[in-house]
Design an enzyme around this catalytic site. Structure first.
Site, PDB file in Angstrom:
ATOM      1  N   SER A 154      -7.676  -0.958   7.822  1.00 20.35           N
ATOM      2  CA  SER A 154      -8.239  -0.751   6.483  1.00 20.35           C
ATOM      3  C   SER A 154      -8.576  -2.083   5.843  1.00 20.35           C
ATOM      4  O   SER A 154      -7.885  -3.082   6.059  1.00 20.35           O
ATOM      5  CB  SER A 154      -7.247  -0.001   5.594  1.00 20.35           C
ATOM      6  OG  SER A 154      -7.712   0.062   4.250  1.00 20.35           O
ATOM      7  N   TYR A 167       0.875  -0.018   2.558  1.00 19.26           N
ATOM      8  CA  TYR A 167      -0.298   0.384   3.336  1.00 19.26           C
ATOM      9  C   TYR A 167      -0.997  -0.836   3.941  1.00 19.26           C
ATOM     10  O   TYR A 167      -1.374  -0.841   5.126  1.00 19.26           O
ATOM     11  CB  TYR A 167      -1.243   1.147   2.410  1.00 19.26           C
ATOM     12  CG  TYR A 167      -2.480   1.721   3.049  1.00 19.26           C
ATOM     13  CD1 TYR A 167      -2.410   2.807   3.919  1.00 19.26           C
ATOM     14  CD2 TYR A 167      -3.740   1.197   2.744  1.00 19.26           C
ATOM     15  CE1 TYR A 167      -3.563   3.347   4.474  1.00 19.26           C
ATOM     16  CE2 TYR A 167      -4.894   1.729   3.293  1.00 19.26           C
ATOM     17  CZ  TYR A 167      -4.793   2.812   4.162  1.00 19.26           C
ATOM     18  OH  TYR A 167      -5.927   3.344   4.713  1.00 19.26           O
ATOM     19  N   LYS A 171      -1.476  -1.674   7.868  1.00 18.79           N
ATOM     20  CA  LYS A 171      -2.819  -1.762   8.431  1.00 18.79           C
ATOM     21  C   LYS A 171      -3.097  -3.130   9.052  1.00 18.79           C
ATOM     22  O   LYS A 171      -3.832  -3.230  10.037  1.00 18.79           O
ATOM     23  CB  LYS A 171      -3.857  -1.424   7.363  1.00 18.79           C
ATOM     24  CG  LYS A 171      -3.882   0.054   6.971  1.00 18.79           C
ATOM     25  CD  LYS A 171      -4.086   0.960   8.185  1.00 18.79           C
ATOM     26  CE  LYS A 171      -4.407   2.390   7.814  1.00 18.79           C
ATOM     27  NZ  LYS A 171      -4.575   3.253   9.006  1.00 18.79           N
TER      28      LYS A 171
END
Length: 306
Positions: A154, A167, A171
């Protein structure tokens, strides 16, 4: 001219395939001739709960269109789950040729309020999940001399975003993991690449729409459909992409990007060695003009993709 489909004879596992990007990828894989293991626990956006319906509905849709697929409901978060997901491919179809690590969850919260549970839950699905399923497939890929890993990263990690430390860490961890898999498995004819997707999904469906500007942003994101990402993921599973490995791609509507990877571009040297004082007086001032700003993904991808 041969009527053989692009992925005919291949068996591909897609994690988190009950909805969104995973679903679109599973459908396109089947349309391209692959047999698909549709893995999804059917959890909520935060990873909680279980529901067999989404995965089974995707399988039903594939079969109704003349393809072949099987549903799997094991969790990517455990070593045993990863083993069972891969074994499902072997038991049902007799082989496995690719793994698309797409399963994900979100626990967005600003860093100073993030709990240990928030952090661990996200890393367990994204990073550990990518390891678990990939590691289960790796010995099989090694033995057969071929295999494909496609791992979802991401721009929240590659560039940055607010309230997503868990997150972003997961990622970026996937980027390092994917590169290591590419290096270690290249000798066995195995590829490993990352995709950073821009697409509307339930994981970003919680974006606030309190202002006209936010509503306009969400409306644009909603036009970036998951099938755009599926096209690249399927392409990377083809034998025609067997020389593509260790790369980071991005997909944003009809744009496909190849991302740079960290390399040194400025240096400072002294024959007598550095001290904290000379680092502060000479090195940091020399580098300052080239420091990266604290950008978010939206700052870098500032142009309209439509």
């Amino acid at each position: 001219m041969s009527d053989k489909k692009l992925l005919e004879g291949k068996v591909i596992v897609v994690t988190g395939a009950g909805r969104g990007i995973g679903r679109a990828t599973a459908l396109l894989l089947a349309e391209s001739g692959a047999k698909v293991v549709v893995n999804d626990i059917g959890g909520g956006a935060d990873g909680s709960g279980n529901d067999a319906t989404p995965a089974q509905e995707v399988v039903n849709e594939i079969k109704a269109a003349g393809g072949d697929a099987v549903a799997n409901f094991d969790s990517v978060t455990s070593w045993e789950g990863g083993q069972k997901i891969v074994q499902s491919a072997i038991d049902t179809f007799g082989r496995i040729d690719g793994v698309i690590n797409n399963a994900g969850n979100l626990r967005d919260v600003i860093f100073h309020k993030m709990t240990e549970e928030d952090f661990d839950a996200v890393l367990a699905v994204h990073l550990k999940g990518t390891f678990n399923v990939s590691r289960a497939a790796a010995p099989i890929f090694r033995e057969q001399g071929s295999g494909t890993f496609v791992n979802m990263t991401s721009t929240s990690g590659l560039i940055g975003n607010f309230g997503q430390a868990n997150y972003a860490a997961a990622k970026m961890g996937i980027v390092g993991l994917s590169k290591s898999m590419a290096l270690d498995m290249q000798r066995f004819g195995v590829t490993s690449n990352c995709i950073a997707p821009f697409a509307w999904s339930r994981l970003i469906g919680s974006i606030p729409t309190d202002s006209e500007e936010q509503k306009a942003r969400v409306a644009k994101i909603q036009q970036m459909t998951p099938d755009k990402i599926a096209t690249l993921a399927v392409s990377l599973c083809s034998d025609q992409a067997k020389n593509v490995t260790g790369q980071i791609f991005g997909v944003r509507n009809n744009e496909i990007f190849l991302f740079s990877q960290p390399r040194p571009f400025r240096s400072a040297h002294t024959s007598e060695g550095w001290t904290p004082e000379t680092v502060l007086s000479r090195v940091l001032p020399a580098f300052e003009a080239d420091f990266y700003p604290l950008s978010r993904s939206a700052d870098v991808f500032s142009w309209d993709p439509f």
